[in-house]
Scaffold this motif. Structure first.
Motif, PDB file in Angstrom:
ATOM      1  N   ARG A 198      -2.706   3.993  -3.239  1.00 38.04           N
ATOM      2  CA  ARG A 198      -2.372   3.049  -4.304  1.00 38.04           C
ATOM      3  C   ARG A 198      -2.102   1.672  -3.707  1.00 38.04           C
ATOM      4  N   VAL A 199      -2.605   0.641  -4.365  1.00 37.75           N
ATOM      5  CA  VAL A 199      -2.337  -0.746  -3.975  1.00 37.75           C
ATOM      6  C   VAL A 199      -1.749  -1.477  -5.180  1.00 37.75           C
ATOM      7  N   VAL A 200      -0.639  -2.187  -4.956  1.00 36.25           N
ATOM      8  CA  VAL A 200       0.007  -2.949  -6.019  1.00 36.25           C
ATOM      9  C   VAL A 200       0.238  -4.373  -5.534  1.00 36.25           C
ATOM     10  N   HIS A 201      -0.136  -5.343  -6.367  1.00 39.53           N
ATOM     11  CA  HIS A 201       0.094  -6.758  -6.062  1.00 39.53           C
ATOM     12  C   HIS A 201       0.963  -7.377  -7.153  1.00 39.53           C
ATOM     13  N   THR A 202       1.943  -8.146  -6.743  1.00 39.01           N
ATOM     14  CA  THR A 202       2.798  -8.872  -7.683  1.00 39.01           C
ATOM     15  C   THR A 202       2.410 -10.344  -7.668  1.00 39.01           C
ATOM     16  N   TRP A 203       2.123 -10.868  -8.843  1.00 38.55           N
ATOM     17  CA  TRP A 203       1.655 -12.245  -8.968  1.00 38.55           C
ATOM     18  C   TRP A 203       2.813 -13.224  -8.831  1.00 38.55           C
ATOM     19  N   PHE A 210       0.844  -1.192   0.000  1.00 37.91           N
ATOM     20  CA  PHE A 210       0.000   0.000   0.000  1.00 37.91           C
ATOM     21  C   PHE A 210       0.882   1.244   0.000  1.00 37.91           C
ATOM     22  N   TYR A 211       0.564   2.172  -0.897  1.00 38.23           N
ATOM     23  CA  TYR A 211       1.315   3.422  -1.019  1.00 38.23           C
ATOM     24  C   TYR A 211       0.358   4.582  -0.758  1.00 38.23           C
ATOM     25  N   SER A 212       0.823   5.546   0.032  1.00 37.48           N
ATOM     26  CA  SER A 212       0.036   6.745   0.303  1.00 37.48           C
ATOM     27  C   SER A 212       0.856   7.968  -0.089  1.00 37.48           C
ATOM     28  N   TYR A 213       0.225   8.887  -0.839  1.00 34.12           N
ATOM     29  CA  TYR A 213       0.898  10.100  -1.296  1.00 34.12           C
ATOM     30  C   TYR A 213       0.078  11.312  -0.849  1.00 34.12           C
ATOM     31  N   LEU A 214       0.750  12.274  -0.263  1.00 35.00           N
ATOM     32  CA  LEU A 214       0.111  13.521   0.138  1.00 35.00           C
ATOM     33  C   LEU A 214       0.964  14.677  -0.365  1.00 35.00           C
ATOM     34  N   GLN A 215       0.337  15.618  -1.077  1.00 30.07           N
ATOM     35  CA  GLN A 215       1.080  16.727  -1.650  1.00 30.07           C
ATOM     36  C   GLN A 215       0.371  18.051  -1.362  1.00 30.07           C
ATOM     37  N   TYR A 216       1.173  19.058  -1.034  1.00 33.27           N
ATOM     38  CA  TYR A 216       0.670  20.424  -0.930  1.00 33.27           C
ATOM     39  C   TYR A 216       1.368  21.263  -1.985  1.00 33.27           C
ATOM     40  N   TYR A 217       0.572  21.931  -2.813  1.00 32.32           N
ATOM     41  CA  TYR A 217       1.118  22.746  -3.903  1.00 32.32           C
ATOM     42  C   TYR A 217       0.638  24.178  -3.755  1.00 32.32           C
ATOM     43  N   SER A 218       1.581  25.122  -3.854  1.00 37.48           N
ATOM     44  CA  SER A 218       1.255  26.536  -3.744  1.00 37.48           C
ATOM     45  C   SER A 218       1.910  27.293  -4.889  1.00 37.48           C
ATOM     46  N   ALA A 219       1.125  28.114  -5.591  1.00 37.89           N
ATOM     47  CA  ALA A 219       1.645  28.905  -6.710  1.00 37.89           C
ATOM     48  C   ALA A 219       1.015  30.280  -6.692  1.00 37.89           C
ATOM     49  N   ASP A 220       1.803  31.297  -7.048  1.00 41.31           N
ATOM     50  CA  ASP A 220       1.272  32.663  -7.097  1.00 41.31           C
ATOM     51  C   ASP A 220       1.415  33.285  -8.485  1.00 41.31           C
ATOM     52  N   ARG A 221       1.627  32.420  -9.499  1.00 42.13           N
ATOM     53  CA  ARG A 221       1.665  32.917 -10.871  1.00 42.13           C
ATOM     54  C   ARG A 221       1.306  31.806 -11.844  1.00 42.13           C
ATOM     55  N   PHE A 222       0.719  32.185 -12.949  1.00 46.66           N
ATOM     56  CA  PHE A 222       0.403  31.274 -14.046  1.00 46.66           C
ATOM     57  C   PHE A 222       1.046  31.864 -15.290  1.00 46.66           C
ATOM     58  N   LEU A 241       5.269  -9.983 -12.754  1.00 51.63           N
ATOM     59  CA  LEU A 241       4.017  -9.418 -13.254  1.00 51.63           C
ATOM     60  C   LEU A 241       3.252  -8.804 -12.084  1.00 51.63           C
ATOM     61  N   SER A 242       2.909  -7.526 -12.188  1.00 55.88           N
ATOM     62  CA  SER A 242       2.209  -6.829 -11.109  1.00 55.88           C
ATOM     63  C   SER A 242       1.000  -6.083 -11.657  1.00 55.88           C
ATOM     64  N   SER A 243       0.016  -5.873 -10.785  1.00 56.98           N
ATOM     65  CA  SER A 243      -1.168  -5.085 -11.131  1.00 56.98           C
ATOM     66  C   SER A 243      -1.444  -4.096 -10.011  1.00 56.98           C
ATOM     67  N   GLY A 244      -2.018  -2.938 -10.372  1.00 54.13           N
ATOM     68  CA  GLY A 244      -2.259  -1.936  -9.348  1.00 54.13           C
ATOM     69  C   GLY A 244      -3.443  -1.055  -9.650  1.00 54.13           C
ATOM     70  N   VAL A 245      -3.877  -0.320  -8.621  1.00 56.32           N
ATOM     71  CA  VAL A 245      -4.962   0.644  -8.768  1.00 56.32           C
ATOM     72  C   VAL A 245      -4.692   1.815  -7.819  1.00 56.32           C
ATOM     73  N   MET A 246      -5.027   3.027  -8.262  1.00 54.42           N
ATOM     74  CA  MET A 246      -4.818   4.222  -7.453  1.00 54.42           C
ATOM     75  C   MET A 246      -6.084   5.077  -7.461  1.00 54.42           C
ATOM     76  N   LEU A 247      -6.431   5.616  -6.286  1.00 58.95           N
ATOM     77  CA  LEU A 247      -7.555   6.550  -6.152  1.00 58.95           C
ATOM     78  C   LEU A 247      -7.001   7.888  -5.692  1.00 58.95           C
ATOM     79  N   ALA A 248      -7.396   8.973  -6.379  1.00 61.09           N
ATOM     80  CA  ALA A 248      -6.859  10.301  -6.068  1.00 61.09           C
ATOM     81  C   ALA A 248      -7.977  11.280  -5.740  1.00 61.09           C
ATOM     82  N   GLU A 249      -7.650  12.217  -4.817  1.00 61.51           N
ATOM     83  CA  GLU A 249      -8.579  13.261  -4.424  1.00 61.51           C
ATOM     84  C   GLU A 249      -7.818  14.580  -4.306  1.00 61.51           C
TER      85      GLU A 249
END
Length: 319
Positions: free
Chosen positions: A98-103, A64-76, A112-120
């Motif tokens: 993210r969850v990854v399983h190796t067969w 199981f992988y967990s990713y947390l990011q904070y992004y700050s920008a003051d120009r485009f 051989l591995s398979s995975g799925v990720m959910l993002a918010e």
């Protein structure tokens, strides 16, 4: 006919530029990273795979992988790297699981591995006096088959994936958590560990985007190349430190109903910064990362802060 479409696309783009461009920033973390696409966003999170990206769980294991990011920008920025939107500010918190399983079966020495990720994401945007705040789902990323090969010092990975948008989307809302289109990606990664105290890694993700059905906008094809150079100060280490970053380059133009948007609105980003990792066990690790964007064309320019965790599920195995 084409000339007429070009005029329509140009007028549409300039009329909505300060809003549409910002909306894409909402997905700039996970599932729409406002880069090289509508509003400057990308599906793949730039700078996420800077630590052993080519190493997945051993056969029979799940992680199981967990990713947390904070992004700050003051120009485009525009195509020349100059500010393009007045009073622009973006503050985005992105998260992904993210969850990854190796067969257990292998294929000629390849795992051989398979995975799925959910993002918010939680997106707060301000542009030209307009403010917007939205929290919601971004996408689900499905990777049906990774191929990995592991030697004593070199690890290789390759595999396709598909991004399926989630959550509601409102084309008139400045902030959205999703890009609202399906994309297809290809990941290629290598991790080289010449000894137990040095790790050099790169993962490059190529993405082909579909069309946003609500805006008829299609973002161009791009690559994101993440990199990391890490070193352990002692033998048999638990603590590692190093340099990480990413380079993003869009290869094809953005279009509306097939007509090019402006000068193509091709995204380009370059960022670099430090990172530190702690390995509680060979399969349990924590990481803190920082990335400053030194180059930003046709997208926001700012700073990224990361916290990442990996833990085994089921029976553990050494990575």
């Amino acid at each position: 006919m084409m000339e007429g479409l070009n005029k329509v696309a140009s007028k549409t783009w300039w009329r909505h530029r300060q809003i549409v461009v910002c909306a894409v920033v909402a997905t700039a973390l996970f599932g729409g990273q406002a880069q090289a696409t509508e509003k400057g966003l990308t599906q793949w999170a730039q700078g996420v795979q800077t630590i052993v990206p080519a190493i997945l769980p051993p056969p029979g294991d799940t992680e199981f992988y967990s990713y947390l990011q904070y992004y700050s920008a003051d120009r485009f920025n525009d195509s020349h790297g100059d500010p393009a939107i007045s009073d622009f500010k973006a503050n985005i918190i992105g998260a992904a699981q993210r969850v990854v399983h190796t067969w257990k079966p292998t294929l000629g020495g390849w795992n051989l591995s398979s995975g799925v990720m959910l993002a918010e994401a939680n997106v707060k945007l301000e542009a030209a006096g307009v403010r917007s705040n939205y929290t919601g789902l971004t996408y689900i990323y499905i990777t049906p088959l990774y191929l990995t090969r592991n030697t004593k010092t070199l690890h290789l990975l390759a595999g396709p994936g598909v991004y399926l948008p989630l959550g509601p989307y409102n084309k008139n809302r400045l902030a959205n958590s999703t890009n609202n289109y399906t994309s297809f990606g290809l990941e290629i990664a290598a991790t080289w560990m010449p000894n137990e105290r040095v790790e050099i890694s790169n993962e490059t993700n190529f993405t082909v985007n579909g069309t946003n059905p609500d805006t008829h906008y299609r973002s161009g094809t791009y690559m994101i190349s993440d990199f990391g150079l890490n070193f352990a100060p002692i033998k048999n280490p638990k603590w590692w430190a190093g340099v990480n970053g990413f380079y993003t380059k869009q290869f094809t133009d953005d279009t509306i109903r097939g007509a090019k948007v402006g000068d193509g609105f091709r995204l380009e980003h370059f960022a670099i910064g430090p990172q530190v990792m702690y390995y509680a066990t060979p399969a349990v690790a924590y990481a803190l990362k920082y990335q400053h964007e030194f180059i930003a064309h046709n997208g926001p320019q700012g700073d990224r802060f990361w916290f990442e965790v990996v833990v085994p599920l089921g029976h553990s195995g050494s990575k």
